[in-house]
Design a protein around this motif. Structure first.
Motif, mmCIF file in Angstrom:
data_model
loop_
_atom_site.group_PDB
_atom_site.id
_atom_site.type_symbol
_atom_site.label_atom_id
_atom_site.label_comp_id
_atom_site.label_asym_id
_atom_site.label_seq_id
_atom_site.Cartn_x
_atom_site.Cartn_y
_atom_site.Cartn_z
ATOM 1 N N GLU A 38 5.066 -4.513 -12.130
ATOM 2 C CA GLU A 38 4.388 -3.426 -12.839
ATOM 3 C C GLU A 38 3.012 -3.136 -12.243
ATOM 4 N N GLU A 39 2.393 -4.144 -11.609
ATOM 5 C CA GLU A 39 1.117 -3.914 -10.924
ATOM 6 C C GLU A 39 1.288 -2.903 -9.805
ATOM 7 N N ILE A 40 2.419 -2.988 -9.136
ATOM 8 C CA ILE A 40 2.684 -2.093 -8.009
ATOM 9 C C ILE A 40 3.193 -0.740 -8.494
ATOM 10 N N ASP A 41 4.121 -0.764 -9.430
ATOM 11 C CA ASP A 41 4.737 0.477 -9.911
ATOM 12 C C ASP A 41 5.084 0.302 -11.390
ATOM 13 N N PRO A 42 4.291 0.885 -12.293
ATOM 14 C CA PRO A 42 4.562 0.749 -13.728
ATOM 15 C C PRO A 42 5.948 1.230 -14.135
ATOM 16 N N PHE A 43 6.532 2.099 -13.308
ATOM 17 C CA PHE A 43 7.853 2.650 -13.627
ATOM 18 C C PHE A 43 8.920 2.122 -12.670
ATOM 19 N N GLY A 69 12.096 -5.095 7.009
ATOM 20 C CA GLY A 69 12.068 -6.265 7.879
ATOM 21 C C GLY A 69 13.383 -7.009 7.934
ATOM 22 N N GLY A 70 14.480 -6.274 7.796
ATOM 23 C CA GLY A 70 15.794 -6.906 7.823
ATOM 24 C C GLY A 70 16.243 -7.465 6.492
ATOM 25 N N TYR A 71 15.370 -7.377 5.466
ATOM 26 C CA TYR A 71 15.752 -7.886 4.145
ATOM 27 C C TYR A 71 16.260 -6.735 3.275
ATOM 28 N N ALA A 72 17.344 -6.967 2.541
ATOM 29 C CA ALA A 72 17.954 -5.926 1.691
ATOM 30 C C ALA A 72 17.119 -5.721 0.433
ATOM 31 N N ILE A 73 15.984 -5.052 0.607
ATOM 32 C CA ILE A 73 15.038 -4.883 -0.499
ATOM 33 C C ILE A 73 15.618 -4.014 -1.611
ATOM 34 N N GLY A 74 16.481 -3.051 -1.246
ATOM 35 C CA GLY A 74 17.087 -2.178 -2.257
ATOM 36 C C GLY A 74 17.987 -2.954 -3.192
ATOM 37 N N THR A 75 18.824 -3.810 -2.635
ATOM 38 C CA THR A 75 19.702 -4.653 -3.448
ATOM 39 C C THR A 75 18.882 -5.604 -4.304
ATOM 40 N N TRP A 76 17.840 -6.171 -3.706
ATOM 41 C CA TRP A 76 16.957 -7.098 -4.432
ATOM 42 C C TRP A 76 16.330 -6.426 -5.656
ATOM 43 N N THR A 122 0.838 -1.198 0.000
ATOM 44 C CA THR A 122 0.000 0.000 0.000
ATOM 45 C C THR A 122 0.872 1.247 0.000
ATOM 46 N N ALA A 123 1.881 1.261 0.879
ATOM 47 C CA ALA A 123 2.805 2.401 0.919
ATOM 48 C C ALA A 123 3.612 2.469 -0.363
ATOM 49 N N THR A 124 3.972 1.305 -0.892
ATOM 50 C CA THR A 124 4.791 1.268 -2.100
ATOM 51 C C THR A 124 4.044 1.844 -3.284
ATOM 52 N N ARG A 125 2.736 1.661 -3.310
ATOM 53 C CA ARG A 125 1.953 2.241 -4.413
ATOM 54 C C ARG A 125 2.077 3.746 -4.424
ATOM 55 N N ARG A 126 2.266 4.329 -3.253
ATOM 56 C CA ARG A 126 2.407 5.780 -3.158
ATOM 57 C C ARG A 126 3.827 6.217 -3.479
ATOM 58 N N SER A 127 4.799 5.484 -2.973
ATOM 59 C CA SER A 127 6.193 5.921 -3.123
ATOM 60 C C SER A 127 6.918 5.274 -4.291
ATOM 61 N N GLY A 128 6.387 4.170 -4.827
ATOM 62 C CA GLY A 128 7.049 3.497 -5.940
ATOM 63 C C GLY A 128 8.111 2.535 -5.466
ATOM 64 N N LEU A 129 8.774 1.902 -6.427
ATOM 65 C CA LEU A 129 9.794 0.896 -6.128
ATOM 66 C C LEU A 129 11.207 1.403 -6.427
ATOM 67 N N ALA A 130 11.398 2.700 -6.311
ATOM 68 C CA ALA A 130 12.722 3.269 -6.594
ATOM 69 C C ALA A 130 13.551 3.352 -5.322
ATOM 70 N N ALA A 131 13.524 2.289 -4.533
ATOM 71 C CA ALA A 131 14.261 2.293 -3.261
ATOM 72 C C ALA A 131 15.761 2.345 -3.507
ATOM 73 N N PRO A 132 16.504 3.082 -2.676
ATOM 74 C CA PRO A 132 17.968 3.096 -2.818
ATOM 75 C C PRO A 132 18.541 1.722 -2.510
ATOM 76 N N ALA A 133 19.730 1.448 -3.005
ATOM 77 C CA ALA A 133 20.347 0.123 -2.857
ATOM 78 C C ALA A 133 20.512 -0.277 -1.399
ATOM 79 N N ARG A 134 20.657 0.690 -0.510
ATOM 80 C CA ARG A 134 20.894 0.377 0.905
ATOM 81 C C ARG A 134 19.592 0.132 1.679
ATOM 82 N N ALA A 135 18.429 0.293 1.044
ATOM 83 C CA ALA A 135 17.153 0.161 1.746
ATOM 84 C C ALA A 135 16.902 -1.273 2.189
ATOM 85 N N SER A 136 16.229 -1.404 3.345
ATOM 86 C CA SER A 136 15.875 -2.732 3.841
ATOM 87 C C SER A 136 14.465 -2.699 4.407
#
Length: 247
Positions: free
Chosen positions: A70-75, A36-43, A20-34
């Motif tokens: 793309e369902e979450i963030d087309p870009f 729940g302890g998972y390196a989501i930015g690297t992923w 839900t939050a991601t739909r607002r902010s998108g999936l352009a997380a920086p590489a260092r983002a995590s």
């Protein structure tokens, strides 16, 4: 919607509660983002790299995974730099939080939000509108950021000015130093001092005109000392002639 990410294993399970939050902010997380302890930015960076691999070739991103993202963030994997998309996501989040009541033209250039130089970024978009892709222009227009003819003209004027070579910059600094020494009688130039200097510039059609520039003389002199080993014997001699002791 969150379940569509479960096909990504641990990363999907970590990211799913945040869709839900991601739909607002998108999936352009920086590489260092995590998350729940998972390196989501690297992923995400690895997924964007896989998306560049032609379909069917080893290491490519499976179509169903691409669709889930793309369902979450087309870009989520734009053709332009991800750093641009990241800044846009921050701008959009702020715009949403303020219910669209943002006057971008009045945003101070020094504004920083979520670690992004948002003020400077907005100015750059409004000044460089023609250099953006149509999708980028549409994204900006959707949150009220538009081209600014005044900024466009200023940018064009700055780019039209001839580039100053290192040798020319040295000559300009030396001329400013000569003026300072003649007036003050010494070379103890304060670090922030700027010396006004008349210079001749070439205009349209080769016509020349004179304008006053303010040379950062204190900074220039410090820079020459720092790169003393790279100065030519002639340049060192010119500095010495004006009383620079270390030359």
């Amino acid at each position: 919607m969150g379940n569509s990410l479960f096909g990504f294993g641990d990363a999907g399970r970590a990211a799913a509660p945040h869709t839900t939050a991601t739909r607002r902010s998108g999936l352009a997380a920086p590489a260092r983002a995590s998350v729940g302890g998972y390196a989501i930015g690297t992923w995400l960076a690895e997924l964007r790299a896989a998306a560049q691999v032609p379909v069917g070739e080893p290491g490519g991103l499976a179509p169903e995974r691409r669709r889930a993202l793309e369902e979450i963030d087309p870009f989520w994997c734009p053709t332009w730099p991800i750093t641009w998309q990241r800044a846009y996501s921050v701008a959009r989040m702020w715009w949403l939080e303020l219910d669209g009541q943002v006057d971008w033209a009045q945003l101070p250039a020094e504004t920083v939000l979520e670690g992004e130089q948002l003020g400077r970024w907005v100015v750059a978009q409004r000044a460089g509108w023609s250099g953006l892709e149509p999708d980028q222009q549409d994204l900006l227009a959707a949150i009220g950021i538009e081209e600014d003819p005044g900024l466009v003209a200023a940018k064009a004027g700055a780019e039209a000015k001839p580039k100053v070579s290192r040798a020319d910059r040295f000559a300009q600094g030396l001329a400013a130093l000569a003026r300072f020494v003649e007036r003050e009688g010494h070379v103890r130039v304060p670090r922030p001092h700027k010396e006004p200097l008349e210079v001749t510039v070439a205009g349209p059609g080769g016509a020349e005109s004179t304008e006053v520039v303010h040379v950062g003389l204190g900074a220039w002199l410090n820079n020459q000392k720092a790169r003393r080993a790279k100065l030519t014997p002639g340049q060192l001699a010119q500095l010495a002639e004006h009383g620079v002791e270390w030359a």
